[in-house]
Design a protein around this motif. Structure first.
Motif, PDB file in Angstrom:
ATOM      1  N   MET A   1       0.938  -0.996  -0.227  1.00 41.37           N
ATOM      2  CA  MET A   1       0.029  -0.002  -0.002  1.00 41.37           C
ATOM      3  C   MET A   1       0.913   1.227  -0.100  1.00 41.37           C
ATOM      4  SD  MET A   1      -2.532   1.373   2.650  1.00 41.37           S
ATOM      5  CE  MET A   1      -3.670  -0.043   2.571  1.00 41.37           C
ATOM      6  N   PHE A   2       0.347   2.117  -1.001  1.00 39.93           N
ATOM      7  CA  PHE A   2       1.420   3.361  -1.120  1.00 39.93           C
ATOM      8  C   PHE A   2       0.444   4.747  -0.038  1.00 39.93           C
ATOM      9  CE2 PHE A   2       2.424   1.677  -4.897  1.00 39.93           C
ATOM     10  CZ  PHE A   2       3.849   1.736  -4.874  1.00 39.93           C
ATOM     11  N   ARG A   3       1.103   5.162   0.719  1.00 39.02           N
ATOM     12  CA  ARG A   3       0.461   6.164   1.408  1.00 39.02           C
ATOM     13  C   ARG A   3       0.858   7.512   1.102  1.00 39.02           C
ATOM     14  NH1 ARG A   3      -1.025   5.791   7.312  1.00 39.02           N
ATOM     15  NH2 ARG A   3      -2.955   5.368   6.361  1.00 39.02           N
ATOM     16  N   LEU A   4      -0.194   8.600   0.585  1.00 36.19           N
ATOM     17  CA  LEU A   4       0.278   9.644  -0.218  1.00 36.19           C
ATOM     18  C   LEU A   4      -0.153  10.763   0.957  1.00 36.19           C
ATOM     19  CD1 LEU A   4       1.425  11.118  -2.787  1.00 36.19           C
ATOM     20  CD2 LEU A   4      -0.944  11.061  -3.529  1.00 36.19           C
ATOM     21  N   LEU A   5       1.013  11.878   1.379  1.00 30.84           N
ATOM     22  CA  LEU A   5       0.422  12.655   2.243  1.00 30.84           C
ATOM     23  C   LEU A   5       0.418  13.886   1.285  1.00 30.84           C
ATOM     24  CD1 LEU A   5       2.585  12.058   5.291  1.00 30.84           C
ATOM     25  CD2 LEU A   5       0.158  11.670   5.032  1.00 30.84           C
ATOM     26  N   LEU A   6      -0.659  14.618   1.384  1.00 30.89           N
ATOM     27  CA  LEU A   6      -0.756  15.955   0.869  1.00 30.89           C
ATOM     28  C   LEU A   6      -1.076  17.089   1.672  1.00 30.89           C
ATOM     29  CD1 LEU A   6      -3.412  15.141  -1.977  1.00 30.89           C
ATOM     30  CD2 LEU A   6      -0.850  15.373  -2.079  1.00 30.89           C
ATOM     31  N   LEU A   7      -0.156  17.998   1.396  1.00 28.35           N
ATOM     32  CA  LEU A   7      -0.211  19.168   2.360  1.00 28.35           C
ATOM     33  C   LEU A   7      -1.286  20.304   1.543  1.00 28.35           C
ATOM     34  CD1 LEU A   7       3.081  19.789   4.000  1.00 28.35           C
ATOM     35  CD2 LEU A   7       1.123  18.674   4.867  1.00 28.35           C
ATOM     36  N   GLN A  24       6.934  27.736   0.464  1.00 25.31           N
ATOM     37  CA  GLN A  24       6.396  28.063   1.935  1.00 25.31           C
ATOM     38  C   GLN A  24       5.048  27.451   2.182  1.00 25.31           C
ATOM     39  OE1 GLN A  24       6.819  32.082   3.092  1.00 25.31           O
ATOM     40  NE2 GLN A  24       9.080  32.091   2.925  1.00 25.31           N
ATOM     41  N   THR A  25       4.667  26.844   3.156  1.00 20.60           N
ATOM     42  CA  THR A  25       3.544  26.281   3.448  1.00 20.60           C
ATOM     43  C   THR A  25       2.607  26.969   4.487  1.00 20.60           C
ATOM     44  OG1 THR A  25       4.310  23.872   3.218  1.00 20.60           O
ATOM     45  CG2 THR A  25       2.156  24.216   4.387  1.00 20.60           C
ATOM     46  N   ALA A  26       1.390  27.425   3.982  1.00 24.12           N
ATOM     47  CA  ALA A  26       0.553  28.101   4.886  1.00 24.12           C
ATOM     48  C   ALA A  26      -0.018  27.230   5.921  1.00 24.12           C
ATOM     49  CB  ALA A  26      -0.506  29.083   4.308  1.00 24.12           C
ATOM     50  N   TYR A  27      -0.509  27.723   7.137  1.00 22.72           N
ATOM     51  CA  TYR A  27      -1.175  26.784   8.060  1.00 22.72           C
ATOM     52  C   TYR A  27      -2.483  27.472   8.378  1.00 22.72           C
ATOM     53  CZ  TYR A  27       3.414  24.540   8.609  1.00 22.72           C
ATOM     54  OH  TYR A  27       4.585  23.989   8.287  1.00 22.72           O
ATOM     55  N   ALA A  28      -3.442  26.737   8.471  1.00 21.57           N
ATOM     56  CA  ALA A  28      -4.896  27.056   8.909  1.00 21.57           C
ATOM     57  C   ALA A  28      -4.897  27.087  10.440  1.00 21.57           C
ATOM     58  CB  ALA A  28      -5.899  26.363   8.364  1.00 21.57           C
ATOM     59  N   GLY A  29      -5.070  28.259  11.245  1.00 19.98           N
ATOM     60  CA  GLY A  29      -5.339  28.365  12.749  1.00 19.98           C
ATOM     61  C   GLY A  29      -4.111  27.828  13.313  1.00 19.98           C
ATOM     62  N   GLY A  30      -3.034  27.944  12.883  1.00 18.83           N
ATOM     63  CA  GLY A  30      -1.772  27.715  13.459  1.00 18.83           C
ATOM     64  C   GLY A  30      -1.343  26.298  13.552  1.00 18.83           C
ATOM     65  N   SER A  31      -2.174  25.369  12.763  1.00 24.71           N
ATOM     66  CA  SER A  31      -1.684  23.861  12.915  1.00 24.71           C
ATOM     67  C   SER A  31      -1.749  23.420  11.402  1.00 24.71           C
ATOM     68  CB  SER A  31      -2.802  22.926  13.665  1.00 24.71           C
ATOM     69  OG  SER A  31      -4.031  23.285  13.430  1.00 24.71           O
ATOM     70  N   PRO A  32      -0.884  22.350  10.918  1.00 20.18           N
ATOM     71  CA  PRO A  32      -1.083  22.009   9.743  1.00 20.18           C
ATOM     72  C   PRO A  32      -2.298  21.255   9.185  1.00 20.18           C
ATOM     73  CG  PRO A  32       0.360  20.771  10.963  1.00 20.18           C
ATOM     74  CD  PRO A  32       0.022  21.881  11.661  1.00 20.18           C
ATOM     75  N   VAL A  33      -2.738  21.531   8.200  1.00 19.05           N
ATOM     76  CA  VAL A  33      -3.959  20.547   7.352  1.00 19.05           C
ATOM     77  C   VAL A  33      -3.285  19.524   6.670  1.00 19.05           C
ATOM     78  CG1 VAL A  33      -5.922  20.759   6.086  1.00 19.05           C
ATOM     79  CG2 VAL A  33      -5.267  22.606   7.359  1.00 19.05           C
ATOM     80  N   VAL A  34      -3.453  18.364   7.035  1.00 18.28           N
ATOM     81  CA  VAL A  34      -2.885  17.216   6.363  1.00 18.28           C
ATOM     82  C   VAL A  34      -4.046  16.290   5.992  1.00 18.28           C
ATOM     83  CG1 VAL A  34      -1.398  15.073   6.708  1.00 18.28           C
ATOM     84  CG2 VAL A  34      -1.119  17.005   8.088  1.00 18.28           C
ATOM     85  N   LEU A  35      -3.922  15.836   4.699  1.00 16.91           N
ATOM     86  CA  LEU A  35      -4.903  15.174   3.972  1.00 16.91           C
ATOM     87  C   LEU A  35      -4.114  13.692   3.533  1.00 16.91           C
ATOM     88  CD1 LEU A  35      -6.367  17.508   1.304  1.00 16.91           C
ATOM     89  CD2 LEU A  35      -7.422  16.877   3.469  1.00 16.91           C
ATOM     90  N   THR A  36      -4.736  12.711   4.094  1.00 19.36           N
ATOM     91  CA  THR A  36      -4.033  11.245   3.522  1.00 19.36           C
ATOM     92  C   THR A  36      -5.181  10.673   2.661  1.00 19.36           C
ATOM     93  OG1 THR A  36      -5.203  10.122   5.622  1.00 19.36           O
ATOM     94  CG2 THR A  36      -3.071  10.924   5.827  1.00 19.36           C
ATOM     95  N   ILE A  37      -4.393   9.994   1.745  1.00 17.25           N
ATOM     96  CA  ILE A  37      -5.247   9.335   0.652  1.00 17.25           C
ATOM     97  C   ILE A  37      -4.509   8.058   0.452  1.00 17.25           C
ATOM     98  CG2 ILE A  37      -5.969   9.417  -1.897  1.00 17.25           C
ATOM     99  CD1 ILE A  37      -5.789  12.543  -1.777  1.00 17.25           C
ATOM    100  N   PRO A  38      -5.090   6.897   0.732  1.00 17.12           N
ATOM    101  CA  PRO A  38      -4.616   5.456   0.617  1.00 17.12           C
ATOM    102  C   PRO A  38      -4.676   5.139  -0.885  1.00 17.12           C
ATOM    103  CG  PRO A  38      -6.400   5.522   2.180  1.00 17.12           C
ATOM    104  CD  PRO A  38      -6.417   6.915   1.557  1.00 17.12           C
ATOM    105  N   VAL A  39      -3.690   4.796  -1.493  1.00 12.24           N
ATOM    106  CA  VAL A  39      -3.706   4.458  -2.874  1.00 12.24           C
ATOM    107  C   VAL A  39      -2.957   2.978  -2.932  1.00 12.24           C
ATOM    108  CG1 VAL A  39      -2.224   4.906  -5.188  1.00 12.24           C
ATOM    109  CG2 VAL A  39      -3.181   6.613  -3.594  1.00 12.24           C
ATOM    110  N   THR A  40      -3.883   2.280  -3.504  1.00 15.09           N
ATOM    111  CA  THR A  40      -3.531   0.655  -3.641  1.00 15.09           C
ATOM    112  C   THR A  40      -3.637   0.388  -5.239  1.00 15.09           C
ATOM    113  OG1 THR A  40      -5.795   0.096  -3.248  1.00 15.09           O
ATOM    114  CG2 THR A  40      -4.285   0.250  -1.359  1.00 15.09           C
ATOM    115  N   ALA A  41      -2.941  -0.835  -5.705  1.00 15.05           N
ATOM    116  CA  ALA A  41      -3.078  -1.274  -6.874  1.00 15.05           C
ATOM    117  C   ALA A  41      -2.467  -2.660  -6.889  1.00 15.05           C
ATOM    118  CB  ALA A  41      -2.112  -0.126  -7.807  1.00 15.05           C
TER     119      ALA A  41
END
Length: 196
Positions: A1-7, A24-41
């Motif tokens: 399984m591949f795990r892809l993290l998108l900021l 540079q990465t902007a943060y919403a409300g002072g904390s990072p916004v992390v999205l995880t999308i599992p990719v399987t093949a």
């Protein structure tokens, strides 16, 4: 399984030339916004015979009842994982259309040996009588190959030579019955499939 993290990138600034890029990465409300999308093949098993190295040929032998016979038909497997090979016999032995009067027979059994060779040197082999390769036969590699039917080779055989089907029979015994005169024949069909 591949795990892809998108900021989540917002307010991206870019300074400098193509040789010196920075982001540079902007943060919403002072904390990072992390999205995880599992990719399987997956990749399905590919399995067949190598072009130009198919299990084919023919064999002719006069007076086989007196001398017996042996012949080998080589082939190469092209399977990316475990495979199964099966053999079926159209007549369940060498057979002639001539009628067999009392004390004679018009069918002669023979042996079919199957050897499969993998890239890592492992092999699978078995021998059965042609009579057990006819429709409904009891040989373990009888019939049409499928994921669960046929002689199993547990490892990959990619463009691997060294596999064969060998047919053989000793001189026929005359103690019980004699083969009637005629032309005898059988057809073996060999199939291959990926295995589970």
């Amino acid at each position: 399984m591949f795990r892809l993290l998108l900021l989540l990138l917002a307010g991206l600034s870019w300074t400098g030339s193509a040789q010196a890029q920075s982001a540079q990465t902007a943060y919403a409300g002072g904390s990072p916004v992390v999205l995880t999308i599992p990719v399987t093949a997956s990749v399905g098993g590919r399995c067949g015979f190598v072009d130009g190295a198919l299990p084919s040929g023919s064999f002719n032998k006069d007076n086989f009842d007196q001398t017996g016979f042996s012949a080998q038909f080589d082939f190469s497997l092209n399977c990316t994982g475990p495979s199964r090979v099966a053999v079926s016999s159209s007549n369940g032995g060498l057979m002639t259309g001539a009628a067999a009067p009392t004390g004679y027979r018009n069918k002669a059994d023979y042996q079919v040996s199957l050897l499969l060779l993998a890239n890592n040197g492992t092999k699978a082999e078995a021998t059965c009588a042609a009579s057990t390769l006819a429709s409904g036969g009891t040989c373990g590699f009888a019939g049409k190959a499928s994921t669960t039917q046929g002689l199993q080779l547990a490892s990959a055989a990619v463009n691997q030579p060294g596999s064969y089907v060998r047919i053989s029979a000793p001189a026929q015994s005359t103690s019980s019955s004699v083969l009637v005169a005629g032309s005898y024949s059988d057809v073996l069909t060999i199939t291959v499939s990926p295995a589970l």
